[in-house]
Design an enzyme around this catalytic site. Structure first.
Site, PDB file in Angstrom:
ATOM      1  N   ARG B 217       0.184 -19.855 -13.466  1.00 37.49           N
ATOM      2  CA  ARG B 217      -0.238 -21.594 -13.446  1.00 37.49           C
ATOM      3  C   ARG B 217       1.177 -21.587 -14.725  1.00 37.49           C
ATOM      4  O   ARG B 217       1.161 -21.745 -15.241  1.00 37.49           O
ATOM      5  CB  ARG B 217      -0.777 -21.188 -13.962  1.00 37.49           C
ATOM      6  CG  ARG B 217      -2.384 -20.828 -13.555  1.00 37.49           C
ATOM      7  CD  ARG B 217      -2.962 -21.105 -12.784  1.00 37.49           C
ATOM      8  NE  ARG B 217      -3.569 -21.394 -11.940  1.00 37.49           N
ATOM      9  CZ  ARG B 217      -5.728 -20.956 -11.891  1.00 37.49           C
ATOM     10  NH1 ARG B 217      -5.983 -21.770 -12.745  1.00 37.49           N
ATOM     11  NH2 ARG B 217      -6.420 -20.807 -11.237  1.00 37.49           N
ATOM     12  N   GLU B 219       0.684 -23.712 -17.360  1.00 38.31           N
ATOM     13  CA  GLU B 219       0.160 -24.080 -17.964  1.00 38.31           C
ATOM     14  C   GLU B 219       0.963 -24.945 -19.283  1.00 38.31           C
ATOM     15  O   GLU B 219       1.380 -23.957 -20.160  1.00 38.31           O
ATOM     16  CB  GLU B 219      -0.526 -22.962 -18.185  1.00 38.31           C
ATOM     17  CG  GLU B 219      -2.098 -22.848 -19.000  1.00 38.31           C
ATOM     18  CD  GLU B 219      -3.379 -24.135 -18.675  1.00 38.31           C
ATOM     19  OE1 GLU B 219      -3.075 -25.226 -18.954  1.00 38.31           O
ATOM     20  OE2 GLU B 219      -3.674 -23.755 -17.603  1.00 38.31           O
ATOM     21  N   ARG B 225      -6.206 -18.833 -24.981  1.00 35.20           N
ATOM     22  CA  ARG B 225      -6.901 -18.095 -23.942  1.00 35.20           C
ATOM     23  C   ARG B 225      -5.820 -17.999 -22.601  1.00 35.20           C
ATOM     24  O   ARG B 225      -6.423 -18.860 -21.564  1.00 35.20           O
ATOM     25  CB  ARG B 225      -8.028 -18.514 -24.104  1.00 35.20           C
ATOM     26  CG  ARG B 225      -8.186 -20.539 -23.440  1.00 35.20           C
ATOM     27  CD  ARG B 225      -9.777 -20.534 -24.495  1.00 35.20           C
ATOM     28  NE  ARG B 225     -10.267 -21.589 -23.511  1.00 35.20           N
ATOM     29  CZ  ARG B 225     -11.267 -22.102 -23.182  1.00 35.20           C
ATOM     30  NH1 ARG B 225     -12.462 -21.982 -23.877  1.00 35.20           N
ATOM     31  NH2 ARG B 225     -11.951 -22.715 -22.811  1.00 35.20           N
ATOM     32  N   HIS B 226      -4.810 -19.519 -22.569  1.00 30.60           N
ATOM     33  CA  HIS B 226      -3.558 -19.853 -22.265  1.00 30.60           C
ATOM     34  C   HIS B 226      -2.768 -19.115 -21.737  1.00 30.60           C
ATOM     35  O   HIS B 226      -1.411 -18.668 -23.238  1.00 30.60           O
ATOM     36  CB  HIS B 226      -3.158 -20.727 -22.168  1.00 30.60           C
ATOM     37  CG  HIS B 226      -4.428 -22.261 -21.194  1.00 30.60           C
ATOM     38  ND1 HIS B 226      -5.473 -22.345 -22.343  1.00 30.60           N
ATOM     39  CD2 HIS B 226      -5.409 -22.481 -20.226  1.00 30.60           C
ATOM     40  CE1 HIS B 226      -6.706 -23.998 -21.793  1.00 30.60           C
ATOM     41  NE2 HIS B 226      -6.590 -23.099 -20.131  1.00 30.60           N
ATOM     42  N   GLU B 362     -15.919 -19.522 -21.347  1.00 30.12           N
ATOM     43  CA  GLU B 362     -15.603 -19.195 -19.217  1.00 30.12           C
ATOM     44  C   GLU B 362     -14.948 -18.585 -19.588  1.00 30.12           C
ATOM     45  O   GLU B 362     -13.643 -18.174 -20.253  1.00 30.12           O
ATOM     46  CB  GLU B 362     -14.838 -20.706 -19.201  1.00 30.12           C
ATOM     47  CG  GLU B 362     -15.651 -20.882 -17.255  1.00 30.12           C
ATOM     48  CD  GLU B 362     -13.813 -20.951 -16.989  1.00 30.12           C
ATOM     49  OE1 GLU B 362     -13.738 -22.430 -17.314  1.00 30.12           O
ATOM     50  OE2 GLU B 362     -13.397 -20.526 -15.844  1.00 30.12           O
ATOM     51  N   SER B 365     -15.430 -17.909 -12.620  1.00 32.04           N
ATOM     52  CA  SER B 365     -15.904 -19.446 -12.217  1.00 32.04           C
ATOM     53  C   SER B 365     -15.763 -19.256 -10.512  1.00 32.04           C
ATOM     54  O   SER B 365     -14.826 -18.515 -10.241  1.00 32.04           O
ATOM     55  CB  SER B 365     -15.531 -20.891 -12.316  1.00 32.04           C
ATOM     56  OG  SER B 365     -13.663 -20.980 -11.400  1.00 32.04           O
ATOM     57  N   ARG B 413      -8.801 -12.329 -19.711  1.00 29.40           N
ATOM     58  CA  ARG B 413     -10.021 -12.652 -20.932  1.00 29.40           C
ATOM     59  C   ARG B 413     -11.444 -11.865 -20.671  1.00 29.40           C
ATOM     60  O   ARG B 413     -12.426 -12.093 -21.563  1.00 29.40           O
ATOM     61  CB  ARG B 413     -10.488 -14.673 -19.736  1.00 29.40           C
ATOM     62  CG  ARG B 413     -10.045 -14.846 -20.020  1.00 29.40           C
ATOM     63  CD  ARG B 413     -10.519 -16.848 -19.983  1.00 29.40           C
ATOM     64  NE  ARG B 413      -8.985 -17.524 -20.367  1.00 29.40           N
ATOM     65  CZ  ARG B 413      -9.350 -18.907 -19.974  1.00 29.40           C
ATOM     66  NH1 ARG B 413     -10.467 -19.312 -19.292  1.00 29.40           N
ATOM     67  NH2 ARG B 413      -8.341 -19.538 -19.648  1.00 29.40           N
TER      68      ARG B 413
END
Lengths: 439, 439
Positions: B217, B219, B225-226, B362, B365, B413
């Site tokens: 990603r 990002e 957290r990224h 999170e 998902s 994570r």
């Protein structure tokens, strides 16, 4: 009925289910309406289930569904199991309801049960359909098993599974096959192998690591053994006494894998119509210069220093096969032919390197690495590269780097040779090559 | 002497080796020359070994080596094992030879045993050195264990491990975070997730698959957290009856993983000074609208339809913690907030989707996917995308696609939250983010 409905598939439905209410799901592989009776052959991951609908015994709505059902639609059938000598697995289902979960369009882009062989391109254009063929799919159940067996063996040898970055600033295997990308405005590349990173890890204390992950090569060759994205299985061990430690570890692992497949994948091997032979071990060790002599004797024109090439590998494969060996090492390649990170054999033009060949094809290469900082810097220069481009890597050699060695092995090449598949692409769900980017 | 030399390390050297000739190797963590006696503390993967050199008992050359030895050099020591109450493990080695395998330069770019905390950037600039700290390294022994436990659980549930291509023609998660590359002159992208491919596989008959591999990603966020490259653990199951089948499978897997780490990684957990608690199960299921109500009650300003965001997740985490839950589901998100491939809950603004939150963050998902071709095409259009760009994917839905669902979970994570690490980067050997491309 729903209350005591049990879910069955082609593997689990058996005569013992007779008179029970069952639910089965799958693709409508074949629908035969013979007037007084209709048959629906449902295919799932493990095989097929026969649904038998005698006109007199089932509701007219069911016969209507069966008449209009298109091949390859996904259906759920609820009904009564019945023992049957004619059905595979000894049992069939008499339907009480048939629900079409997903209706298939016609015509199909590719047949699933057709005997006609589609062109490779057509197959890969519609790979989801191609993989409905049990023989195409079986390869991937075996590939998954191979991964599990690798884990099992190496974790038992105290290896740690690691991940190295796939977006990198420098290539390890030369510039020609690098994919370039834009990384937040900076030039970056896709990793051709985890080579530099697994070596850097040897400097951390994680003294035995392996990685299973994608490797990328902008490979211009259109051959049955080259693709631009493959799964590389890499191992690296610190504190080795010599390259022999690496050979022993890799041989133990490969033997465990092939033995494991031979012993536990009989269902898939049967579908593929093939057998897997466990290679005779210990694998013979052939020095490069002897390999050159062997292929020269067989009539190949080659000079000391040349790569064996596809032809040489094949010839050597035949010679070794006659001696009963499917797997063998070729060691001590000329250092000139090997990357900078390989250790030279002092006072000779050779190196502490190896290839592992399987049935006449290289599936792995590796060796002892140069762990001495100064010598490594010299080797980088000698290969025409700029040591400054490798500072991030070289740093790990400045402050205490143990002797180490390791291997890289193409998972799909291993699977290809093990199962005697005609093309490495048969062991890749969605292959990538010079001309293929979709699906 | 070499003949009956046995190799030992900090884990295997014990008082039972007393009077045996042993060989130990490692990094020179500490060298103390006290005049009449010198001590060398050798560090390896598992801990440290004490080498004790009383001036009167060892050769002068050995004292010379010890005097000139730089910290973090890699050495091999051969000598006699001796029981010792002062040494860790109850045994030490009296050296008969010390060989420097790799001499460390001074000064070190980073201390290994220093109590001073280096800046994060300095640590990651010299990551090979940073990872020599047992507490930095322990994370990766646990991460490897996590992977093994995932395999163990899912292979037991008849899943097949697969690999999907990382070079793709279209993104699955929106254009903003795509890395673009040149693929033999054609534009291509790095896969943000295996989403589209694992769904296509559901159409093949491989009815339960999982993949563990890199996801990319671009990002732009600089948060704890990224990162731009992470290991995604994806699962997908065909022929589900409802989303609940997915929740149950993932919950079973996560419980197996956390339990496994808690039970078998005590050495690493001790080094990290942390404990791993097995979450209370079954995990509570919170509907999105109830989650909004809960955080509103806690004083957060949020409207139905809004993302919970980092703040909302944290607040919900505290509320759930008070109730004794570290892990919980949030289900039925507004379909508007979810990607095109998620199934809508007909007649409501919600969807068959879930998040799995762990200690207020999170980590996963997923949901039930839209398997009906026409509805899926409409959803792609509704999201402002062009269905034509997804033909390679949509084709797999035209000819019989079973209902299916699955999840994606960030491995790092999960490890971060399990071990209460301050930053996801602590669970990545060589992290990649907006500003970091090396090492």
């Amino acid at each position: 009925m729903a209350l005591d409905l049990i879910t069955r598939n082609s593997k689990t439905l058996s005569p013992e289910d007779a008179e029970k209410q069952v639910k089965v799901k799958g693709w409508a592989q074949e629908i035969r309406n013979l007037g007084g009776i209709s048959f629906l052959i449902l295919r799932d991951r493990y095989g097929t289930v026969q649904v038998t609908a005698p006109k007199k015994k089932v509701a007219p709505e069911i016969m209507d569904v069966l008449t209009s059902l298109s091949r390859e639609s996904v259906v759920e059938v609820c009904g009564t199991a019945k023992a049957s000598n004619q059905a595979k697995g000894g049992a069939e289902v008499i339907p009480e309801s048939i629900t079409v979960l997903s209706s298939a369009a016609s015509p199909l882009p590719l047949g699933v049960v057709d005997k006609v062989n589609a062109e490779m391109d057509t197959r890969y254009d519609h790979r989801f359909m191609d993989l409905r063929k049990p023989e195409a799919r079986a390869v991937f159940e075996i590939k998954s098993k191979v991964l599990r067996l690798i884990d099992e063996y190496l974790l038992g040898e105290d290896f740690v599974e690691v991940f190295s970055p796939k977006i990198v600033a420098s290539g390890a295997e030369g510039g020609a096959t690098l994919f370039k990308l834009d990384y937040f405005g900076k030039p970056a590349y896709l990793a051709q192998s985890p080579q530099l990173y697994k070596q850097m890890i040897m400097s951390t204390g994680l003294d035995r690591v392996f990685e299973i992950g994608p490797a990328f090569r902008a490979e211009p060759s259109d051959t049955v053994r080259h693709v631009s994205e493959f799964i590389s299985f890499d191992g690296e061990m610190a504190y080795i006494d010599s390259m022999n430690d690496v050979l022993q570890m890799l041989e133990g692992c490969i033997q465990h894998v092939i033995k494991g497949v031979a012993e536990t994948s009989s269902a898939q091997l049967e579908i593929l119509g093939t057998e897997v032979k466990v290679p005779k071990a210990p694998y013979p060790i052939i020095e490069y210069k002897d390999a050159v002599e062997i292929v020269t004797k067989e009539g190949m024109e080659i000079s000391l220093g040349d790569d064996l090439g596809t032809e040489g590998e094949k010839i050597l494969g035949s010679v070794m096969e006659e001696k009963g060996y499917e797997m063998y090492w070729i060691v001590e390649y000329p250092e000139e032919a090997k990357p900078f990170y390989i250790m030279e054999k002092e006072g000779t033009p050779y190196s502490y390197s190896f290839d592992l060949d399987y049935k006449g094809q290289e599936i792995s290469s590796g060796g002892q690495r140069e762990h001495r900082y100064n010598v490594l810097v010299d080797r980088i220069s000698k290969k025409g590269l700029n040591p400054d481009d490798f500072n991030f890597y070289l740093d790990a050699f400045k402050y205490g780097m143990p002797p180490h060695g390791g291997w890289g092995i193409g998972v799909e090449r291993l699977v290809q040779k093990m199962l005697s598949l005609p093309n490495v692409r048969e062991a890749i769900l969605f292959p990538r090559d010079r001309v293929r980017l979709v699906p």
